[in-house]
Design a protein around this motif. Structure first.
Motif, PDB file in Angstrom:
ATOM      1  N   TRP A  87       0.849  -1.185   0.000  1.00 42.52           N
ATOM      2  CA  TRP A  87       0.000   0.000   0.000  1.00 42.52           C
ATOM      3  C   TRP A  87       0.889   1.241   0.000  1.00 42.52           C
ATOM      4  N   ILE A  88       0.583   2.164  -0.915  1.00 39.66           N
ATOM      5  CA  ILE A  88       1.334   3.418  -1.048  1.00 39.66           C
ATOM      6  C   ILE A  88       0.373   4.585  -0.919  1.00 39.66           C
ATOM      7  N   ARG A  89       0.808   5.590  -0.191  1.00 35.66           N
ATOM      8  CA  ARG A  89       0.040   6.830  -0.101  1.00 35.66           C
ATOM      9  C   ARG A  89       0.474   7.725  -1.239  1.00 35.66           C
ATOM     10  N   GLY A  90      -0.435   7.984  -2.164  1.00 35.17           N
ATOM     11  CA  GLY A  90      -0.107   8.685  -3.398  1.00 35.17           C
ATOM     12  C   GLY A  90       0.397  10.096  -3.222  1.00 35.17           C
ATOM     13  N   SER A  91      -0.157  10.834  -2.249  1.00 32.16           N
ATOM     14  CA  SER A  91       0.218  12.242  -2.123  1.00 32.16           C
ATOM     15  C   SER A  91       1.665  12.423  -1.678  1.00 32.16           C
ATOM     16  N   VAL A  92       2.184  11.482  -0.907  1.00 31.26           N
ATOM     17  CA  VAL A  92       3.566  11.590  -0.454  1.00 31.26           C
ATOM     18  C   VAL A  92       4.432  10.454  -0.991  1.00 31.26           C
ATOM     19  N   ASN A  93       3.791   9.554  -1.750  1.00 29.94           N
ATOM     20  CA  ASN A  93       4.490   8.434  -2.392  1.00 29.94           C
ATOM     21  C   ASN A  93       5.307   7.620  -1.385  1.00 29.94           C
ATOM     22  N   SER A  94       4.719   7.383  -0.208  1.00 26.66           N
ATOM     23  CA  SER A  94       5.416   6.613   0.820  1.00 26.66           C
ATOM     24  C   SER A  94       4.709   5.283   1.050  1.00 26.66           C
ATOM     25  N   VAL A  95       5.486   4.270   1.375  1.00 31.60           N
ATOM     26  CA  VAL A  95       4.936   2.940   1.642  1.00 31.60           C
ATOM     27  C   VAL A  95       4.283   2.948   3.020  1.00 31.60           C
ATOM     28  N   LEU A  96       3.007   2.556   3.061  1.00 35.09           N
ATOM     29  CA  LEU A  96       2.282   2.492   4.327  1.00 35.09           C
ATOM     30  C   LEU A  96       2.422   1.128   4.981  1.00 35.09           C
ATOM     31  N   THR A  97       2.301   0.063   4.183  1.00 37.24           N
ATOM     32  CA  THR A  97       2.402  -1.292   4.714  1.00 37.24           C
ATOM     33  C   THR A  97       2.644  -2.266   3.573  1.00 37.24           C
ATOM     34  N   ARG A  98       3.156  -3.423   3.925  1.00 37.81           N
ATOM     35  CA  ARG A  98       3.371  -4.493   2.970  1.00 37.81           C
ATOM     36  C   ARG A  98       2.431  -5.649   3.296  1.00 37.81           C
ATOM     37  N   SER A  99       1.150  -5.316   3.463  1.00 36.59           N
ATOM     38  CA  SER A  99       0.127  -6.322   3.731  1.00 36.59           C
ATOM     39  C   SER A  99      -1.144  -5.952   2.970  1.00 36.59           C
ATOM     40  N   THR A 100      -2.134  -6.824   3.003  1.00 35.36           N
ATOM     41  CA  THR A 100      -3.361  -6.576   2.248  1.00 35.36           C
ATOM     42  C   THR A 100      -4.243  -5.509   2.873  1.00 35.36           C
ATOM     43  N   THR A 101      -4.019  -5.202   4.150  1.00 33.04           N
ATOM     44  CA  THR A 101      -4.866  -4.230   4.844  1.00 33.04           C
ATOM     45  C   THR A 101      -4.027  -3.088   5.414  1.00 33.04           C
ATOM     46  N   VAL A 102      -4.514  -1.874   5.186  1.00 33.78           N
ATOM     47  CA  VAL A 102      -3.902  -0.706   5.823  1.00 33.78           C
ATOM     48  C   VAL A 102      -4.968  -0.076   6.716  1.00 33.78           C
ATOM     49  N   THR A 103      -4.590   0.260   7.937  1.00 38.79           N
ATOM     50  CA  THR A 103      -5.517   0.849   8.896  1.00 38.79           C
ATOM     51  C   THR A 103      -4.970   2.186   9.374  1.00 38.79           C
ATOM     52  N   LEU A 104      -5.821   3.193   9.333  1.00 39.12           N
ATOM     53  CA  LEU A 104      -5.476   4.527   9.834  1.00 39.12           C
ATOM     54  C   LEU A 104      -6.471   4.876  10.929  1.00 39.12           C
ATOM     55  N   PRO A 105      -6.042   4.854  12.189  1.00 36.09           N
ATOM     56  CA  PRO A 105      -6.958   5.214  13.267  1.00 36.09           C
ATOM     57  C   PRO A 105      -7.096   6.728  13.393  1.00 36.09           C
ATOM     58  N   ASN A 106      -8.266   7.159  13.815  1.00 36.17           N
ATOM     59  CA  ASN A 106      -8.486   8.567  14.140  1.00 36.17           C
ATOM     60  C   ASN A 106      -8.050   9.494  13.000  1.00 36.17           C
ATOM     61  N   VAL A 107      -8.641   9.328  11.822  1.00 34.99           N
ATOM     62  CA  VAL A 107      -8.219  10.099  10.650  1.00 34.99           C
ATOM     63  C   VAL A 107      -8.513  11.582  10.811  1.00 34.99           C
ATOM     64  N   SER A 108      -7.738  12.377  10.094  1.00 38.19           N
ATOM     65  CA  SER A 108      -7.962  13.819  10.035  1.00 38.19           C
ATOM     66  C   SER A 108      -7.997  14.223   8.562  1.00 38.19           C
ATOM     67  N   ARG A 109      -8.310  15.479   8.306  1.00 38.29           N
ATOM     68  CA  ARG A 109      -8.395  15.932   6.909  1.00 38.29           C
ATOM     69  C   ARG A 109      -7.079  15.749   6.173  1.00 38.29           C
ATOM     70  N   SER A 110      -5.970  15.775   6.894  1.00 37.36           N
ATOM     71  CA  SER A 110      -4.669  15.594   6.233  1.00 37.36           C
ATOM     72  C   SER A 110      -4.485  14.161   5.722  1.00 37.36           C
ATOM     73  N   ASP A 111      -5.340  13.241   6.155  1.00 40.73           N
ATOM     74  CA  ASP A 111      -5.283  11.864   5.651  1.00 40.73           C
ATOM     75  C   ASP A 111      -6.035  11.699   4.331  1.00 40.73           C
ATOM     76  N   SER A 112      -6.724  12.731   3.878  1.00 37.67           N
ATOM     77  CA  SER A 112      -7.424  12.679   2.596  1.00 37.67           C
ATOM     78  C   SER A 112      -6.429  12.502   1.462  1.00 37.67           C
ATOM     79  N   GLY A 113      -6.863  11.843   0.408  1.00 41.97           N
ATOM     80  CA  GLY A 113      -6.009  11.726  -0.766  1.00 41.97           C
ATOM     81  C   GLY A 113      -6.073  10.358  -1.406  1.00 41.97           C
ATOM     82  N   LEU A 114      -5.106  10.107  -2.260  1.00 41.84           N
ATOM     83  CA  LEU A 114      -5.043   8.888  -3.055  1.00 41.84           C
ATOM     84  C   LEU A 114      -4.239   7.816  -2.340  1.00 41.84           C
ATOM     85  N   PHE A 115      -4.801   6.617  -2.285  1.00 37.17           N
ATOM     86  CA  PHE A 115      -4.122   5.446  -1.751  1.00 37.17           C
ATOM     87  C   PHE A 115      -4.073   4.407  -2.862  1.00 37.17           C
ATOM     88  N   GLN A 116      -2.916   3.749  -3.013  1.00 35.57           N
ATOM     89  CA  GLN A 116      -2.723   2.790  -4.101  1.00 35.57           C
ATOM     90  C   GLN A 116      -2.281   1.449  -3.543  1.00 35.57           C
TER      91      GLN A 116
END
Length: 88
Positions: free
Chosen positions: A23-52
């Motif tokens: 899983w990659i976060r498109g806006s910052v092109n950083s790897v979030l996890t190397r698994s089938t599920t990515v979890t973001l607790p307590n999201v904020s507006r800065s978490d908006s964007g493209l996930f790949q």
């Protein structure tokens, strides 16, 4: 989705041999996890964007899928206090 919610994104993939998933976060092109599920607790507006989600198994072509997340802020009604100044 509203600020404070928890977000889980699942990348469902199949293949033989089983694919690796990333899983990659498109806006910052950083790897979030190397698994089938990515979890973001307590999201904020800065978490908006493209996930790949990328999947590959070394045989054939890799596969990818995109999801756009829009996190809204909670609406809080403002109270207007009127102030009057009297000059003498």
């Amino acid at each position: 989705m509203v600020e404070g919610d928890d977000l889980s994104l699942i990348c469902q993939v199949t293949g033989n041999p089983p694919p690796d998933v990333l899983w990659i976060r498109g806006s910052v092109n950083s790897v979030l996890t190397r698994s089938t599920t990515v979890t973001l607790p307590n999201v904020s507006r800065s978490d908006s964007g493209l996930f790949q989600c990328y999947a590959w198994n070394g045989i054939g072509k890799s596969a990818s899928s995109n999801v756009t997340v829009d996190v809204l802020c909670e609406y809080i009604e403002a109270n207007l206090v009127k102030s009057f100044f009297v000059y003498y």
